[in-house]
Design an enzyme around this catalytic site. Sequence first.
Site, PDB file in Angstrom:
ATOM      1  N   CYS A   1      54.447  12.453 117.020  1.00 23.08           N
ATOM      2  CA  CYS A   1      55.741  12.082 117.607  1.00 23.08           C
ATOM      3  C   CYS A   1      55.533  11.350 118.931  1.00 23.08           C
ATOM      4  CB  CYS A   1      56.545  13.363 117.820  1.00 23.08           C
ATOM      5  SG  CYS A   1      58.110  13.136 118.666  1.00 23.08           S
TER       6      CYS A   1
ATOM      7  N   HIS B   1      53.675  18.981 117.580  1.00 25.16           N
ATOM      8  CA  HIS B   1      54.829  19.887 117.550  1.00 25.16           C
ATOM      9  C   HIS B   1      55.746  19.579 116.379  1.00 25.16           C
ATOM     10  CE1 HIS B   1      56.236  16.260 119.497  1.00 25.16           C
ATOM     11  NE2 HIS B   1      57.457  16.610 119.116  1.00 25.16           N
TER      12      HIS B   1
ATOM     13  N   HIS C   1      53.629  10.762 124.804  1.00 26.56           N
ATOM     14  CA  HIS C   1      54.007  10.868 126.224  1.00 26.56           C
ATOM     15  C   HIS C   1      53.109  11.905 126.930  1.00 26.56           C
ATOM     16  CE1 HIS C   1      57.400   8.347 125.573  1.00 26.56           C
ATOM     17  NE2 HIS C   1      58.286   9.251 125.229  1.00 26.56           N
TER      18      HIS C   1
HETATM   19  N1  APR Z   1      63.472  -1.787 124.481  1.00 26.13           N
HETATM   20  C1  APR Z   1      63.654  -1.678 123.156  1.00 26.13           C
HETATM   21  N2  APR Z   1      62.814  -0.977 122.358  1.00 26.13           N
HETATM   22  C2  APR Z   1      61.747  -0.399 122.927  1.00 26.13           C
HETATM   23  C3  APR Z   1      61.489  -0.491 124.323  1.00 26.13           C
HETATM   24  C4  APR Z   1      62.413  -1.230 125.120  1.00 26.13           C
HETATM   25  N3  APR Z   1      62.265  -1.372 126.430  1.00 26.13           N
HETATM   26  N4  APR Z   1      60.353   0.210 124.582  1.00 26.13           N
HETATM   27  C5  APR Z   1      59.933   0.720 123.410  1.00 26.13           C
HETATM   28  N5  APR Z   1      60.766   0.352 122.407  1.00 26.13           N
HETATM   29  C6  APR Z   1      60.714   0.747 120.995  1.00 26.13           C
HETATM   30  C7  APR Z   1      59.350   0.742 120.381  1.00 26.13           C
HETATM   31  O1  APR Z   1      59.013  -0.552 119.902  1.00 26.13           O
HETATM   32  C8  APR Z   1      59.492   1.774 119.257  1.00 26.13           C
HETATM   33  O2  APR Z   1      59.895   1.163 118.035  1.00 26.13           O
HETATM   34  O3  APR Z   1      61.135   2.111 120.907  1.00 26.13           O
HETATM   35  C9  APR Z   1      60.588   2.701 119.734  1.00 26.13           C
HETATM   36  C10 APR Z   1      60.092   4.116 120.071  1.00 26.13           C
HETATM   37  O4  APR Z   1      59.692   4.726 118.900  1.00 26.13           O
HETATM   38  P1  APR Z   1      58.371   5.662 118.733  1.00 26.13           P
HETATM   39  O5  APR Z   1      57.321   5.182 119.636  1.00 26.13           O
HETATM   40  O6  APR Z   1      58.135   5.783 117.270  1.00 26.13           O
HETATM   41  O7  APR Z   1      58.853   7.069 119.320  1.00 26.13           O
HETATM   42  P2  APR Z   1      59.726   8.238 118.638  1.00 26.13           P
HETATM   43  O8  APR Z   1      58.829   9.277 118.083  1.00 26.13           O
HETATM   44  O9  APR Z   1      60.795   7.655 117.779  1.00 26.13           O
HETATM   45  O10 APR Z   1      60.388   8.876 119.950  1.00 26.13           O
HETATM   46  C11 APR Z   1      61.328   8.129 120.702  1.00 26.13           C
HETATM   47  O11 APR Z   1      62.468  10.082 121.480  1.00 26.13           O
HETATM   48  O12 APR Z   1      61.927  12.311 121.183  1.00 26.13           O
HETATM   49  C12 APR Z   1      61.854  11.222 122.035  1.00 26.13           C
HETATM   50  O13 APR Z   1      59.857  11.603 123.317  1.00 26.13           O
HETATM   51  C13 APR Z   1      60.425  10.822 122.321  1.00 26.13           C
HETATM   52  O14 APR Z   1      61.025   9.391 124.134  1.00 26.13           O
HETATM   53  C14 APR Z   1      60.619   9.414 122.770  1.00 26.13           C
HETATM   54  C15 APR Z   1      61.753   8.926 121.904  1.00 26.13           C
HETATM   55 ZN    ZN Z   2      58.943  15.284 118.684  1.00 23.90          ZN
END
Ligand code: APR
Ligand code: ZN
Length: 382
Positions: free
Chosen positions: A54, A75, A59
């Site tokens: 995740c 997790h 992070h």
């Molecule tokens: N603007 C638009 N999209 C963005 C930006 C931005 N500035 N920065 C990152 N992204 C996009 C990434 O390209 C990616 O597709 O945000 C998405 C984040 O997805 P993941 O990395 O797969 O993360 P995910 O597991 O979905 O979690 C997202 O939710 O639970 C929380 O801690 C977790 O903060 C995290 C968020």
């Molecule tokens: Zn999670």
Amino acid sequence: MDQAKFSEDTAGKVITCRAAIAWTTNAPMSVEEVEVDPPKAGEVRIKVISSGICGSDNHALDGTFKVPLPVILGHEGAGVVESIGEGVSSVKPGDKVLMICVPQCRKCDSCLHAKGNCCLKEDIFSPVGLMLDGTSRFTCRGRKVYNFVGTSTFTEYTVMHEISVAKIDAAAPLEKVCLFSCAFPTGYGAALNTAQVTPGSTCVVFGLGGVGSAVVLGCKAAGAARIIGIDLNEGKFARAKALGVTDCLNPRNFKKPIQQVVMEMTGVGADFTFEVIGTIETMVAALESCNQSYGVCVIIGVAPAKSQLSFDPAKLLSDRTLKGCLLGEYKTRDCIPLLVDDYMKKKIDVDPLVTHKLPFIKINEGFELLRSGKCIRCILLF
Ligand code: APR
Ligand code: ZN
Ligand code: ZN
């Protein structure tokens, strides 16, 4: 496998197995031998079968989410109970379970409140990485290893509190249902429980990763007419559209702020917006993208440690609602097994969120896939 016999052989003994240890931040984890102590009173030892990777694990690894080190991350797991400690009554050896980072003790103020799900026994907001008795169940090369938000799924065996372990249908496919421990309920519940998306509404989802995709599924299930997906990575767009996103936007393709683009596209702003990235900038953009009067903005992303959200309070005076949610506001042990039942009945589908599967020992490759934006969810198989 003869689970009863298997349990008899190991119950009460230390198990030596493989785990991925994060010794420091910003470095690959190392898969090595650890000793996993037997569960104490109120605890459960689990053989991990699958775990998703995740954004929050990442992070923690890059140091934006501060946790004590060395740590076993992970997790979003599913597994089988190996043995139980004294007084454990809700699960027994051989049961299939989800490993959930938000406990449900059923006794604290939050658990007893009709809407509360942020159990006071959680170890998420200022993680100490230890069991409730202040000790650890993991040792590696003679050193104590911390747990991660009461779960630690990047290991062949883990020990958790009973209050964080949810028993699920004995027929559930453990190599798939791990997403019900985090990504799916987090996103789906944000749409259905927190925002309470209405039929015919317009929604905007900032971030089309694993959790954002689950938000899209929730908006669609609630009958949203238009779902605008925003991501810097256009590689996410085709899959997002297949899930129900109607319009995809890359903020880099516009000279003006993305909230202004959304305002112009919708005329009045969206009914519901969701921040599923974890930056202050996108949180403000999500707030400013919803209708100034009846709009609801839900924050799901985890912002870097010590950051502060700041915006013009007039944005709220006009009647907007700003909310956040933890694990989709589900009372975890009561409600998440019911979502698995709906999956078994084919009422909901999480399979489209899984783009990659890797053997556990390739965990660093899995993180690389997440960081490079090549995957939605990568599941590790043990
Ligand atoms: N603007 C638009 N999209 C963005 C930006 C931005 N500035 N920065 C990152 N992204 C996009 C990434 O390209 C990616 O597709 O945000 C998405 C984040 O997805 P993941 O990395 O797969 O993360 P995910 O597991 O979905 O979690 C997202 O939710 O639970 C929380 O801690 C977790 O903060 C995290 C968020
Ligand atoms: Zn999670
Ligand atoms: Zn509680």
